[in-house]
Design a protein around this motif. Sequence first.
Motif, PDB file in Angstrom:
ATOM      1  N   ALA A  55      14.255 107.507 -49.254  1.00  0.00           N
ATOM      2  CA  ALA A  55      14.589 108.387 -50.365  1.00  0.00           C
ATOM      3  C   ALA A  55      13.861 108.008 -51.726  1.00  0.00           C
ATOM      4  O   ALA A  55      14.790 107.457 -52.509  1.00  0.00           O
ATOM      5  CB  ALA A  55      15.974 108.639 -50.209  1.00  0.00           C
ATOM      6  N   CYS A  56      12.675 107.810 -51.394  1.00  0.00           N
ATOM      7  CA  CYS A  56      12.004 107.092 -52.710  1.00  0.00           C
ATOM      8  C   CYS A  56      11.926 107.669 -54.010  1.00  0.00           C
ATOM      9  O   CYS A  56      11.625 107.253 -54.986  1.00  0.00           O
ATOM     10  CB  CYS A  56      10.521 106.752 -52.203  1.00  0.00           C
ATOM     11  SG  CYS A  56       9.584 108.213 -52.033  1.00  0.00           S
ATOM     12  N   GLY A  57      12.351 109.227 -54.003  1.00  0.00           N
ATOM     13  CA  GLY A  57      12.493 109.525 -55.298  1.00  0.00           C
ATOM     14  C   GLY A  57      10.997 110.058 -56.032  1.00  0.00           C
ATOM     15  O   GLY A  57      10.106 109.947 -55.278  1.00  0.00           O
ATOM     16  N   THR A  58      10.990 109.425 -57.095  1.00  0.00           N
ATOM     17  CA  THR A  58       9.874 109.740 -57.846  1.00  0.00           C
ATOM     18  C   THR A  58       9.121 108.286 -57.801  1.00  0.00           C
ATOM     19  O   THR A  58       7.976 108.129 -58.564  1.00  0.00           O
ATOM     20  CB  THR A  58       9.932 109.680 -59.361  1.00  0.00           C
ATOM     21  OG1 THR A  58      10.998 108.617 -59.929  1.00  0.00           O
ATOM     22  CG2 THR A  58      10.981 111.189 -59.786  1.00  0.00           C
ATOM     23  N   GLY A  59       9.234 107.496 -56.865  1.00  0.00           N
ATOM     24  CA  GLY A  59       8.411 106.548 -56.589  1.00  0.00           C
ATOM     25  C   GLY A  59       8.623 105.436 -57.147  1.00  0.00           C
ATOM     26  O   GLY A  59       7.811 104.198 -57.155  1.00  0.00           O
ATOM     27  N   THR A  60       9.312 105.157 -58.264  1.00  0.00           N
ATOM     28  CA  THR A  60       9.727 103.814 -59.304  1.00  0.00           C
ATOM     29  C   THR A  60       9.668 102.597 -58.501  1.00  0.00           C
ATOM     30  O   THR A  60       8.886 101.668 -58.470  1.00  0.00           O
ATOM     31  CB  THR A  60      10.676 104.001 -60.124  1.00  0.00           C
ATOM     32  OG1 THR A  60      10.542 105.249 -60.886  1.00  0.00           O
ATOM     33  CG2 THR A  60      10.635 102.997 -60.869  1.00  0.00           C
ATOM     34  N   LEU A  61      10.757 102.574 -57.358  1.00  0.00           N
ATOM     35  CA  LEU A  61      10.953 101.326 -56.621  1.00  0.00           C
ATOM     36  C   LEU A  61       9.780 101.067 -55.949  1.00  0.00           C
ATOM     37  O   LEU A  61       9.506  99.707 -55.849  1.00  0.00           O
ATOM     38  CB  LEU A  61      12.116 101.537 -55.926  1.00  0.00           C
ATOM     39  CG  LEU A  61      12.823 100.362 -55.002  1.00  0.00           C
ATOM     40  CD1 LEU A  61      12.658  99.183 -55.837  1.00  0.00           C
ATOM     41  CD2 LEU A  61      13.789 100.641 -54.438  1.00  0.00           C
ATOM     42  N   ALA A  62       9.293 102.001 -55.201  1.00  0.00           N
ATOM     43  CA  ALA A  62       7.962 101.596 -54.224  1.00  0.00           C
ATOM     44  C   ALA A  62       6.846 100.949 -55.135  1.00  0.00           C
ATOM     45  O   ALA A  62       6.370 100.162 -54.746  1.00  0.00           O
ATOM     46  CB  ALA A  62       7.564 103.136 -53.447  1.00  0.00           C
ATOM     47  N   ILE A  63       6.560 101.546 -56.072  1.00  0.00           N
ATOM     48  CA  ILE A  63       5.591 101.269 -57.145  1.00  0.00           C
ATOM     49  C   ILE A  63       5.661  99.935 -57.625  1.00  0.00           C
ATOM     50  O   ILE A  63       4.781  98.844 -57.662  1.00  0.00           O
ATOM     51  CB  ILE A  63       5.371 102.100 -58.357  1.00  0.00           C
ATOM     52  CG1 ILE A  63       4.842 103.591 -57.710  1.00  0.00           C
ATOM     53  CG2 ILE A  63       4.421 101.733 -59.324  1.00  0.00           C
ATOM     54  CD1 ILE A  63       4.861 104.538 -58.862  1.00  0.00           C
ATOM     55  N   TRP A  64       6.939  99.424 -58.054  1.00  0.00           N
ATOM     56  CA  TRP A  64       7.280  98.075 -58.697  1.00  0.00           C
ATOM     57  C   TRP A  64       7.180  97.228 -57.500  1.00  0.00           C
ATOM     58  O   TRP A  64       6.786  95.896 -57.830  1.00  0.00           O
ATOM     59  CB  TRP A  64       8.762  98.046 -58.991  1.00  0.00           C
ATOM     60  CG  TRP A  64       8.850  98.935 -60.474  1.00  0.00           C
ATOM     61  CD1 TRP A  64       7.687  99.441 -61.190  1.00  0.00           C
ATOM     62  CD2 TRP A  64       9.941  99.122 -61.177  1.00  0.00           C
ATOM     63  NE1 TRP A  64       8.166 100.037 -62.326  1.00  0.00           N
ATOM     64  CE2 TRP A  64       9.665  99.920 -62.436  1.00  0.00           C
ATOM     65  CE3 TRP A  64      11.287  98.963 -60.937  1.00  0.00           C
ATOM     66  CZ2 TRP A  64      10.511 100.157 -63.163  1.00  0.00           C
ATOM     67  CZ3 TRP A  64      12.498  99.196 -61.810  1.00  0.00           C
ATOM     68  CH2 TRP A  64      11.800 100.183 -63.109  1.00  0.00           C
TER      69      TRP A  64
END
Length: 220
Positions: A55-64
Motif C-alpha cells: 500500500a505504497c501510496g504516493t511512493g514516499t517510503l519506497a523512494i526513501w
Amino acid sequence: MQQPPKSKYVPALGFHWLTPYYDAVVGSTTRERIFKQALIKQARIEPGHQVLDLACGTGTLAIWIKQNQPQANVTGVDGDPVILSIASRKSQKANVSVKFDRALSYNLPYPEEHFDRVVSSLFFHHLSWEAKEQTAQELFRILKPGAELHVADWGRASNALMRGLFLFIQLLDGFKNTQDNVSGKLIELFEQAGFVQVSQRQTFSTIYGTLALYSAVKPS
C-alpha cells in the motif's frame, strides 16, 4: 483462488478527491519523515534485498528506502491507479528506480518466499478484520523464511489525549476497522498468521493520536 474479503476499498485520505493533497496532509500531521525514517532504520535493509512497500501510496517510503539502500530491489504495490501514477512521477523526479505494481493486499501477484522485507505505513487501519487476516496471510506467503515484516500504523493510545485525538481518524476511516488498531490487536493479527518475534518497537505522538512501529519475523 482466494476470495476477496468483505472490505470496502478506501482511497488515500478516505476520498478520491483528496488524493492530490495526500503528501501535504500526511507530511504535516503525522511526523512522516521521523516515523518513516525510523521504520527504514528498524528494517535494516541490506544490499540485494527484495523489498515490498505494501500500500505504497504516493511512493514516499519506497523512494526513501531506495535512496537509503540503492542496492536493494524495491517494489511498491497499491490498489489505486491514480496514486500509483503520482508515485511513478515522484520516483522519476527523485531519479531512483522503484517498480510500482497495482494489486490488492489480500491477493498479491508475487511468488511464495520472494521478499526479504515487507514494509507498510498507515494502511492496516483501513481494513476490516477479515481483510487484515487475509493480508497478513499473504505477507507470510510472499516472505522468505527468516524474512521480516515492518509496519507503521495507528496503535494503542499512549494516553487519554492521544485517544481523544484518534477519534478524528475513526470518524474519517471508520470506527470498526480502526478499533482493531487502537485496541492493540495488530500483534495478535501477525501472530495468528504465523509470524514470530512480533513486537511493538516504538511509538510517536501525533496530532491524530499514537503511531506505533511493529516488527515480525517469518520462522526459518
